[in-house]
Write a protein that holds these residues in place. Structure first.
Motif, PDB file in Angstrom:
ATOM      1  N   TYR A 180       0.835  -1.195   0.000  1.00  0.00           N
ATOM      2  CA  TYR A 180       0.000   0.000   0.000  1.00  0.00           C
ATOM      3  C   TYR A 180       0.875   1.251   0.000  1.00  0.00           C
ATOM      4  N   GLY A 181       0.726   2.066  -1.024  1.00  0.00           N
ATOM      5  CA  GLY A 181       1.496   3.296  -1.132  1.00  0.00           C
ATOM      6  C   GLY A 181       0.845   4.433  -0.365  1.00  0.00           C
ATOM      7  N   LYS A 182       1.518   5.559  -0.383  1.00  0.00           N
ATOM      8  CA  LYS A 182       1.009   6.737   0.322  1.00  0.00           C
ATOM      9  C   LYS A 182      -0.307   7.193  -0.295  1.00  0.00           C
ATOM     10  N   PRO A 183      -1.372   7.308   0.502  1.00  0.00           N
ATOM     11  CA  PRO A 183      -2.668   7.744  -0.040  1.00  0.00           C
ATOM     12  C   PRO A 183      -2.658   9.243  -0.366  1.00  0.00           C
ATOM     13  N   GLU A 184      -3.665   9.664  -1.087  1.00  0.00           N
ATOM     14  CA  GLU A 184      -3.864  11.083  -1.398  1.00  0.00           C
ATOM     15  C   GLU A 184      -4.856  11.684  -0.405  1.00  0.00           C
ATOM     16  N   PHE A 185      -4.719  12.975  -0.145  1.00  0.00           N
ATOM     17  CA  PHE A 185      -5.731  13.655   0.673  1.00  0.00           C
ATOM     18  C   PHE A 185      -7.046  13.723  -0.090  1.00  0.00           C
ATOM     19  N   GLY A 186      -6.979  14.048  -1.363  1.00  0.00           N
ATOM     20  CA  GLY A 186      -8.174  14.063  -2.193  1.00  0.00           C
ATOM     21  C   GLY A 186      -9.202  15.103  -1.799  1.00  0.00           C
ATOM     22  N   LEU A 187      -8.768  16.193  -1.167  1.00  0.00           N
ATOM     23  CA  LEU A 187      -9.693  17.250  -0.751  1.00  0.00           C
ATOM     24  C   LEU A 187      -9.627  18.380  -1.777  1.00  0.00           C
ATOM     25  N   SER A 188     -10.432  18.279  -2.800  1.00  0.00           N
ATOM     26  CA  SER A 188     -10.375  19.237  -3.908  1.00  0.00           C
ATOM     27  C   SER A 188     -11.357  20.393  -3.748  1.00  0.00           C
ATOM     28  N   GLU A 189     -12.277  20.276  -2.781  1.00  0.00           N
ATOM     29  CA  GLU A 189     -13.245  21.359  -2.566  1.00  0.00           C
ATOM     30  C   GLU A 189     -13.786  21.310  -1.146  1.00  0.00           C
ATOM     31  N   THR A 190     -14.358  22.429  -0.738  1.00  0.00           N
ATOM     32  CA  THR A 190     -15.025  22.517   0.555  1.00  0.00           C
ATOM     33  C   THR A 190     -16.203  23.470   0.430  1.00  0.00           C
TER      34      THR A 190
ATOM     35  N   GLU B 149      -5.994   3.190   3.845  1.00  0.00           N
ATOM     36  CA  GLU B 149      -5.316   4.145   4.715  1.00  0.00           C
ATOM     37  C   GLU B 149      -4.548   3.427   5.817  1.00  0.00           C
ATOM     38  N   TYR B 150      -5.209   2.480   6.457  1.00  0.00           N
ATOM     39  CA  TYR B 150      -4.655   1.818   7.637  1.00  0.00           C
ATOM     40  C   TYR B 150      -3.414   0.995   7.304  1.00  0.00           C
ATOM     41  N   LEU B 151      -3.393   0.380   6.124  1.00  0.00           N
ATOM     42  CA  LEU B 151      -2.292  -0.507   5.752  1.00  0.00           C
ATOM     43  C   LEU B 151      -1.150   0.216   5.033  1.00  0.00           C
ATOM     44  N   ALA B 152      -1.298   1.512   4.804  1.00  0.00           N
ATOM     45  CA  ALA B 152      -0.221   2.315   4.216  1.00  0.00           C
ATOM     46  C   ALA B 152       0.651   2.848   5.347  1.00  0.00           C
ATOM     47  N   VAL B 153       1.881   2.367   5.429  1.00  0.00           N
ATOM     48  CA  VAL B 153       2.739   2.726   6.563  1.00  0.00           C
ATOM     49  C   VAL B 153       4.070   3.287   6.084  1.00  0.00           C
ATOM     50  N   MET B 154       4.744   3.994   6.984  1.00  0.00           N
ATOM     51  CA  MET B 154       6.033   4.605   6.687  1.00  0.00           C
ATOM     52  C   MET B 154       7.014   4.268   7.803  1.00  0.00           C
TER      53      MET B 154
ATOM     54  N   HIS C  13       1.925   5.854  10.325  1.00  0.00           N
ATOM     55  CA  HIS C  13       0.967   6.148   9.269  1.00  0.00           C
ATOM     56  C   HIS C  13       1.242   7.519   8.672  1.00  0.00           C
ATOM     57  N   TYR C  14       0.725   7.737   7.481  1.00  0.00           N
ATOM     58  CA  TYR C  14       0.901   9.018   6.803  1.00  0.00           C
ATOM     59  C   TYR C  14      -0.074  10.054   7.355  1.00  0.00           C
ATOM     60  N   ALA C  15       0.212  11.315   7.043  1.00  0.00           N
ATOM     61  CA  ALA C  15      -0.634  12.413   7.517  1.00  0.00           C
ATOM     62  C   ALA C  15      -2.053  12.321   6.976  1.00  0.00           C
ATOM     63  N   THR C  16      -2.255  11.578   5.894  1.00  0.00           N
ATOM     64  CA  THR C  16      -3.597  11.429   5.321  1.00  0.00           C
ATOM     65  C   THR C  16      -4.557  10.731   6.275  1.00  0.00           C
ATOM     66  N   LEU C  17      -4.024  10.115   7.335  1.00  0.00           N
ATOM     67  CA  LEU C  17      -4.888   9.537   8.357  1.00  0.00           C
ATOM     68  C   LEU C  17      -5.786  10.615   8.976  1.00  0.00           C
TER      69      LEU C  17
END
Length: 429
Positions: free
Chosen positions: A57-67, A295-300, A115-119
């Protein structure tokens, strides 16, 4: 050696992973008549479970393109505004309408614990409509070449101070879990130096300020083993051909193994239910499982020096609450904090940072005026629920934002807040 075996295992499983992925696609293809049968769905479900359990599992994306701000949807862009070898500071830049008020600046210090900051995607998403949000995006230690030097707890504290300087006056810092100790230390150092750029507020959420209080399984492990055991058993060099080849690290896969073993039955049940949802064509439930475990299985990896210093300082010696913590040969004096308002947040069912461990910050920061401190304990949530989920959005985030508005240095003075415990107001901590 273990790290090399781990990498070898991934390499050895690569053909099986590729086969499982191809078979999953074949049995889910609507042109395949079997895909519309119970047998076909069962086979496809089995191969998807196999594909996911053999995947890296690679680093996930935040994916927050709008609010949504008010009743308008605005676009959001990620922008790196500060950078060091082991961390990027990301600003979620909002395309605000003309005449929009100046929202508070928030620095979220994400955990550097595997875990990455995307958590903290949900944390960022809940705060975006109301603030200029920045987050620490820690870099996987195995991706940092040895030539960039080391990174320890002192460097972590320096990074926090540098980021607060980069963001300027009237910044509000939020530390989630592990960063609670270094953030509190950084603010103590800044206040001791009468730094004009010390944050206006400091929010500590589910952090191990004093792990002597209600110790959890994680805390007990650190008490049972000497620091030499951790150095000999969980620290190892990054294997070739990674950029950080030969850097000594605490591998993310070991951290993940520890977390999963604490609740192994839950994970087994979750995967059994995932298989059943796939067979039943319950797409929504299956997608929730995918989102969580992606998310959970993507580790650093963490640098060995940072990991060992944290274990010894925070979990073995309890240096901060005992007044014995040092930062680059000078004492960390939490009583020096006078101008920074303090909010502590805990979860009633937290099995990582026990109830009372974060609130201990209220006790050791003795010179913060009573009207500038607040503690809140959220009922019926565990560790993850302190910073994510429906209760965070409905109960915790509004309290954080209210506290920030209350104590912004550019704002007007307001009535003193009262401590809230389990949804009820109480006396100041």
């Amino acid at each position: 050696m273990y790290y090399q075996l781990y990498e070898f295992n991934h390499a050895a499983m690569a053909p099986w992973h590729a086969m499982a992925d191809q078979m999953r696609i074949a049995f889910r293809n609507p042109l395949n008549p079997l895909s519309h049968t119970y047998f076909g769905r069962t086979v496809a479900a089995g191969f998807e479970v196999l594909e996911r359990t053999t995947r890296r599992y690679g680093k996930p994306e935040f994916g927050l393109s709008e609010t949504v701000i008010g009743d308008k949807t605005v676009s959001v862009h990620e922008k790196i505004v500060w950078q060091q070898p082991f961390c990027n500071l990301i600003h979620f830049e909002r395309c605000l309408p003309a005449g929009h008020r100046n929202d508070p600046k928030i620095l979220i210090v994400a955990p550097m614990s595997g875990h990455y900051a995307t958590l903290l995607r949900g944390t960022v998403e809940a705060l975006l409509p109301h603030a200029e949000v920045h987050i620490t995006d820690w870099v996987d230690a195995r991706m940092v070449p040895l030539a960039e030097g080391g990174f320890d707890l002192d460097d972590y504290i320096d990074y926090v101070i540098e980021m607060l300087h980069a963001l300027g006056p009237d910044t509000h810092v939020i530390a989630v879990c592990q960063p609670a100790v270094p953030v509190l230390a950084a603010v103590s150092v800044m206040e001791a130096d009468n730094d004009p750029l010390s944050p206006s507020t400091m929010t500590l959420m589910g952090g191990p300020i004093d792990t002597r209080i209600n110790p959890t399984a994680v805390n007990q492990l650190a008490k049972e083993k000497p620091i030499e055991w951790f150095r000999d058993n969980v620290v190892m060099p990054v294997p070739w051909p990674q950029p950080g080849f030969m850097r000594m690290v605490y591998p993310g896969f070991l951290q993940l193994s520890g977390f999963m073993s604490m609740n192994l039955d839950r994970h087994v049940i979750a995967h059994k239910e995932f298989f059943a949802h796939l067979v039943k064509n319950d797409g929504d439930a299956a997608e929730k499982h995918r989102d969580f475990y992606d998310e959970y299985l993507a580790v650093m990896d963490l640098t060995a020096e940072f990991y060992l210093q944290t274990v010894e300082t925070v979990f073995m010696r309890h240096a901060l609450p005992k007044g014995e913590m040092m930062h680059r040969d000078r004492p960390v004096d939490t009583t020096a904090i006078r101008k920074v308002a303090l909010l502590t947040v805990e979860g009633e069912n937290d099995d990582i940072s026990g109830v009372g461990q974060t609130e201990a910050a209220q006790t050791i920061c003795t010179n913060i005026p009573d009207h500038m401190r607040l503690h809140y304990m959220q009922p019926d949530v565990g560790h993850y629920g302190v910073f994510n989920g429906s209760r965070f959005r409905k109960e915790i985030a509004p309290r954080i934002l209210s506290f920030i508005e209350e104590h912004a240095r550019t704002g007007k003075a307001k009535p003193a807040p009262r401590v809230i415990r389990g949804g009820k107001a109480g006396s100041a901590a």
